[in-house]
Design a protein around this motif. Structure first.
Motif, PDB file in Angstrom:
ATOM      1  N   GLU A   1       0.810  -1.220   0.000  1.00  9.53           N
ATOM      2  CA  GLU A   1       0.000   0.000   0.000  1.00  9.53           C
ATOM      3  C   GLU A   1       0.838   1.262   0.000  1.00  9.53           C
ATOM      4  N   GLY A   2       0.420   2.209  -0.836  1.00  9.46           N
ATOM      5  CA  GLY A   2       1.048   3.527  -0.831  1.00  9.46           C
ATOM      6  C   GLY A   2       2.300   3.625  -1.666  1.00  9.46           C
ATOM      7  N   ARG A   3       2.795   2.523  -2.200  1.00  9.90           N
ATOM      8  CA  ARG A   3       4.060   2.625  -2.932  1.00  9.90           C
ATOM      9  C   ARG A   3       3.867   3.092  -4.385  1.00  9.90           C
ATOM     10  N   PHE A   4       2.927   2.498  -5.081  1.00  9.81           N
ATOM     11  CA  PHE A   4       2.854   2.749  -6.525  1.00  9.81           C
ATOM     12  C   PHE A   4       1.770   3.778  -6.858  1.00  9.81           C
ATOM     13  N   THR A   5       2.129   4.710  -7.762  1.00  7.97           N
ATOM     14  CA  THR A   5       1.180   5.769  -8.098  1.00  7.97           C
ATOM     15  C   THR A   5       0.598   5.612  -9.502  1.00  7.97           C
ATOM     16  N   GLY A   6       1.081   4.644 -10.249  1.00  8.06           N
ATOM     17  CA  GLY A   6       0.535   4.496 -11.594  1.00  8.06           C
ATOM     18  C   GLY A   6       1.030   3.233 -12.274  1.00  8.06           C
ATOM     19  N   ILE A   7       0.320   2.890 -13.352  1.00  8.33           N
ATOM     20  CA  ILE A   7       0.646   1.696 -14.138  1.00  8.33           C
ATOM     21  C   ILE A   7       0.904   2.159 -15.565  1.00  8.33           C
ATOM     22  N   CYS A   8       2.009   1.707 -16.131  1.00  9.75           N
ATOM     23  CA  CYS A   8       2.344   2.105 -17.500  1.00  9.75           C
ATOM     24  C   CYS A   8       2.500   0.872 -18.382  1.00  9.75           C
ATOM     25  N   LEU A   9       1.848   0.892 -19.519  1.00 13.20           N
ATOM     26  CA  LEU A   9       1.958  -0.225 -20.464  1.00 13.20           C
ATOM     27  C   LEU A   9       2.658   0.255 -21.731  1.00 13.20           C
ATOM     28  N   THR A  10       3.542  -0.572 -22.219  1.00  6.30           N
ATOM     29  CA  THR A  10       4.088  -0.274 -23.542  1.00  6.30           C
ATOM     30  C   THR A  10       4.644  -1.531 -24.187  1.00  6.30           C
ATOM     31  N   SER A  11       4.674  -1.526 -25.500  1.00  9.55           N
ATOM     32  CA  SER A  11       5.323  -2.614 -26.234  1.00  9.55           C
ATOM     33  C   SER A  11       5.590  -2.103 -27.650  1.00  9.55           C
ATOM     34  N   GLY A  12       6.138  -2.951 -28.489  1.00  9.69           N
ATOM     35  CA  GLY A  12       6.385  -2.531 -29.864  1.00  9.69           C
ATOM     36  C   GLY A  12       5.081  -2.407 -30.637  1.00  9.69           C
ATOM     37  N   SER A  13       5.150  -1.799 -31.808  1.00 10.92           N
ATOM     38  CA  SER A  13       3.959  -1.632 -32.640  1.00 10.92           C
ATOM     39  C   SER A  13       3.593  -2.952 -33.311  1.00 10.92           C
ATOM     40  N   ASP A  14       2.280  -3.140 -33.502  1.00  9.74           N
ATOM     41  CA  ASP A  14       1.802  -4.328 -34.210  1.00  9.74           C
ATOM     42  C   ASP A  14       0.909  -3.835 -35.350  1.00  9.74           C
TER      43      ASP A  14
ATOM     44  N   PHE B   1      -9.492  -2.969  -9.587  1.00  7.10           N
ATOM     45  CA  PHE B   1      -9.890  -1.636  -9.119  1.00  7.10           C
ATOM     46  C   PHE B   1     -11.407  -1.559  -8.983  1.00  7.10           C
ATOM     47  N   ALA B   2     -11.848  -0.803  -7.976  1.00  7.08           N
ATOM     48  CA  ALA B   2     -13.287  -0.637  -7.755  1.00  7.08           C
ATOM     49  C   ALA B   2     -13.842   0.461  -8.662  1.00  7.08           C
ATOM     50  N   THR B   3     -12.968   1.372  -9.111  1.00  7.60           N
ATOM     51  CA  THR B   3     -13.413   2.468  -9.969  1.00  7.60           C
ATOM     52  C   THR B   3     -13.234   2.094 -11.433  1.00  7.60           C
ATOM     53  N   LYS B   4     -13.960   2.771 -12.312  1.00  5.88           N
ATOM     54  CA  LYS B   4     -13.800   2.453 -13.743  1.00  5.88           C
ATOM     55  C   LYS B   4     -12.397   2.829 -14.210  1.00  5.88           C
ATOM     56  N   LYS B   5     -11.953   4.047 -13.859  1.00 11.18           N
ATOM     57  CA  LYS B   5     -10.633   4.511 -14.292  1.00 11.18           C
ATOM     58  C   LYS B   5      -9.603   4.253 -13.198  1.00 11.18           C
ATOM     59  N   PHE B   6      -8.380   3.976 -13.599  1.00 13.19           N
ATOM     60  CA  PHE B   6      -7.287   3.831 -12.633  1.00 13.19           C
ATOM     61  C   PHE B   6      -6.049   4.549 -13.187  1.00 13.19           C
ATOM     62  N   PRO B   7      -5.137   4.999 -12.296  1.00 14.07           N
ATOM     63  CA  PRO B   7      -3.992   5.792 -12.774  1.00 14.07           C
ATOM     64  C   PRO B   7      -3.146   4.989 -13.753  1.00 14.07           C
ATOM     65  N   SER B   8      -3.151   5.401 -15.002  1.00 13.54           N
ATOM     66  CA  SER B   8      -2.534   4.556 -16.025  1.00 13.54           C
ATOM     67  C   SER B   8      -2.100   5.372 -17.224  1.00 13.54           C
ATOM     68  N   GLN B   9      -1.101   4.829 -17.892  1.00 13.59           N
ATOM     69  CA  GLN B   9      -0.569   5.447 -19.098  1.00 13.59           C
ATOM     70  C   GLN B   9      -0.305   4.340 -20.117  1.00 13.59           C
ATOM     71  N   LEU B  10      -0.741   4.574 -21.332  1.00  8.73           N
ATOM     72  CA  LEU B  10      -0.399   3.657 -22.424  1.00  8.73           C
ATOM     73  C   LEU B  10       0.534   4.394 -23.378  1.00  8.73           C
ATOM     74  N   ILE B  11       1.694   3.788 -23.627  1.00  8.53           N
ATOM     75  CA  ILE B  11       2.613   4.351 -24.622  1.00  8.53           C
ATOM     76  C   ILE B  11       2.535   3.427 -25.835  1.00  8.53           C
ATOM     77  N   ALA B  12       1.983   3.925 -26.917  1.00 10.82           N
ATOM     78  CA  ALA B  12       1.668   3.033 -28.041  1.00 10.82           C
ATOM     79  C   ALA B  12       1.759   3.780 -29.364  1.00 10.82           C
ATOM     80  N   THR B  13       1.406   3.074 -30.417  1.00 10.64           N
ATOM     81  CA  THR B  13       1.391   3.649 -31.762  1.00 10.64           C
ATOM     82  C   THR B  13       0.346   4.772 -31.835  1.00 10.64           C
ATOM     83  N   ALA B  14       0.475   5.635 -32.831  1.00  8.22           N
ATOM     84  CA  ALA B  14      -0.538   6.683 -33.039  1.00  8.22           C
ATOM     85  C   ALA B  14      -1.773   6.033 -33.670  1.00  8.22           C
TER      86      ALA B  14
END
Ligand code: SF4
Length: 418
Positions: free
Chosen positions: A203-216, A241-254
Motif C-alpha cells: 500500500e502507498g508505494r505505486f502511483t501508476g501503471i504504465c503499459l508499452t510494447s512494440g507496434s503491431d 480496481f473498484a473504480t472504472k478509471k485507474f492511474p494509467s498510461q499507455l505508450i503506443a502507436t498513433a
C-alpha cells in the motif's frame, strides 16, 4: 539533411559549469541528466554490498543496456531528494560515472571525487512471488520506485521489413532476454492481473501503471491487433480496481480515433502517449522509417491532437529521444539549432494540448546508432528547461508522467518547481 551548417565550436561545458549556467535548475536534476547521458559503472565493492533481500536488481526491460548484458546489477539509483535516475550499466572504458561503496554508503564518483550519496531502489515484495502459471512476477511487471511497468510483448512489427527506429534495440534485446532469462514472448491477461493484484498489496508505494510494447501493424485496420491486445490487458488490470478509471498510461502507436475511443471507453485507461521520437519531419523519416511508412509524421501529429478530444487536455503526450536529432550523418550539427527546432515543434504541439517529454538518447550497442555520441549536458539541460517552460506557458499539466508517476524525464522532474 542538416538543420544548420555551423558546427558547435569550443570545449563542452563541464558539469560544474552547467550548474553555474542554470542557477534556476536544481543541481541534482542536472546531475541526474549527466548520469543518464554518460551511464554508470558499479565497482566490485558496490556490487558486494548489494543486499538482494532489499535491493531491486535488473528485471526484464523493453530496451537493452549500454553494456549489452543482463547481469544482475542494481536496477537504477535514487538521489537524496527522491529524484530517480534510470540509468544503464556502462563499460568502464566509456567514461561513465562510478557507483562505489564508501564508509557504509553507496556514492556517485567522478574523476575520483565523491559527488553524491545515492540509494539503490527498494525491491518490491511481489518480486519474490510467482503467478499461478509459474512465472516470476518480476518477469510480468518491472517496478520503479513509484510505478509499475508492463511490457506486454517484446516484438515490434516495424522490424518485419527492417524499418525499426534507428536508435532502437528492442528485437535483439528481446531475443537475449528470452534465451537468457526465459521471459515469455507475450504476456497473458491472467498473469498480468495476478501480478497487479499482488503489487497493490504494498500500500502507498505505486502511483501508476504504465503499459508499452512494440507496434503491431496487423489487423483489419492497421494496428487493430495492437489495440485488441491492450484492451485485453487493460481490462484484466481493471479487475483489481473498484473504480472504472485507474492511474494509467499507455505508450503506443498513433491510433486513429476509432481505436482511441475504444481504448478510452472500454478500459480504465486515463492517459495516452504516442512517441514521435524526433520533432522534425525529415529526421523522423530517416530515423523512424517504419513509423513514417505506416502513419507518417503529419498524420502522427494529427492523431495526437485528435487524442486530446478523447483523453482530455493534459492527458496526451508524445515522447522524444532527446538528442537523437543530432545523430550522424543527417542530424543537426549545431546544438543550438537542434534545440530551437525541437522546441518550436514542441510549442506547436503544446498549443494544441499535447505535451512533449524526453528521455536521454543513449546510443545502444544493439542499435544502428551504436558508437555515436550523444549531445552535451548543456543541450539536455536546455531541452528540459525549454519543455518545462512550454508547459507553464500553455498551462499544460503532466501529472501522469512526472517525477511522482514516472521518474525518467528530466523535463517533468522540473514539475516539482511549480
Ligand atoms: S516503434 Fe520504433 S522505438 Fe518503438 S519498438 Fe518499434 S522500432 Fe523500437
Amino acid at each position: 539533411m542538416s538543420g544548420g551548417t555551423e558546427l558547435v565550436q569550443g570545449k563542452e561545458l563541464s558539469y560544474q559549469e552547467v550548474v553555474e549556467k542554470y542557477p534556476e535548475i536544481p543541481r541534482l536534476i542536472i546531475l541526474k541528466i549527466d548520469v543518464q547521458r554518460r551511464g554508470v559503472h558499479y565497482t566490485e565493492k558496490a556490487l558486494n554490498n548489494i543486499d538482494e533481500s532489499l535491493h531491486q536488481l535488473r528485471s526484464p526491460y523493453i530496451f537493452g543496456a549500454r553494456d549489452s548484458k543482463l547481469t544482475p546489477v542494481p536496477e537504477s539509483l535514487l538521489l537524496r531528494d527522491g529524484t530517480s535516475i534510470i540509468v544503464d550499466p556502462t563499460p568502464a572504458e566509456q567514461n561513465p560515472y562510478i557507483v562505489d561503496f564508501v564508509e557504509g554508503r553507496f556514492v556517485l564518483v567522478d574523476k575520483e571525487e565523491v559527488l553524491e550519496e545515492v540509494d539503490l531502489w527498494q525491491k518490491p515484495k511481489f518480486y519474490d512471488k510467482k503467478t499461478s502459471s509459474g512465472i516470476a512476477m518480476s518477469h510480468i511487471i518491472s517496478a520503479r520506485p513509484q510505478r509499475l511497468n508492463i511490457f506486454q510483448s517484446g516484438f515490434c512489427h516495424f522490424w518485419a521489413n527492417d524499418k525499426g527506429c534507428r536508435y532502437c534495440d528492442i528485437v535483439s534485446h528481446f531475443k537475449q532476454q528470452r534465451s537468457e532469462l526465459g521471459i515469455p514472448s507475450k504476456l497473458t491477461p491472467q498473469d498480468v492481473s495476478e501480478a497487479i493484484k499482488e503489487a497493490l498489496k504494498e500500500e502507498g508505494r505505486f502511483t501508476g501503471i504504465c503499459l508499452t510494447s512494440g507496434s503491431d501493424t496487423r489487423g483489419e485496420e492497421a494496428f487493430d491487433q495492437e489495440v485488441d491486445f491492450y484492451l485485453e490487458i487493460l481490462q484484466a488490470i481493471g479487475e483489481n480496481f473498484a473504480t472504472k478509471k485507474f492511474p494509467s498510461q499507455l505508450i503506443a502507436t498513433a491510433f486513429n480515433e476509432k481505436q482511441l475511443a475504444r481504448l478510452y471507453e472500454e478500459t480504465g485507461l486515463m492517459s495516452y502517449t504516442s512517441d514521435l521520437e524526433v520533432l522534425n519531419e525529415q529526421l523522423f523519416n530517416w530515423i523512424c522509417p517504419g513509423k513514417a511508412e505506416w502513419i507518417g509524421y503529419q498524420e502522427w501529429k494529427n492523431r495526437l491532437i485528435r487524442a486530446v478530444d478523447i483523453f482530455g487536455r493534459g492527458f496526451v503526450s508524445t515522447g522524444i529521444v532527446g538528442g537523437v536529432e543530432t545523430a550522424k550523418p543527417y542530424g543537426f550539427t549545431d546544438e543550438n539549432e537542434a534545440l530551437k527546432s525541437t522546441l518550436e515543434e514542441a510549442e506547436y504541439l503544446a498549443s494544441k494540448g499535447v505535451n512533449t517529454v524526453y528521455i536521454v538518447w543513449v546510443p545502444k550497442p544493439g542499435s544502428s546508432f551504436k558508437g555515436q555520441k550523444n549531445p552535451s549536458l548543456d543541450y539536455f539541460v536546455g531541452l528540459a528547461k525549454g519543455l518545462h517552460e512550454l508547459r507553464i506557458k500553455y498551462s499544460l499539466p503532466i501529472d501522469y508522467d512526472d517525477y511522482r508517476r514516472c521518474g525518467n524525464h528530466p523535463d517533468t522532474d522540473l514539475s516539482r518547481l511549480l
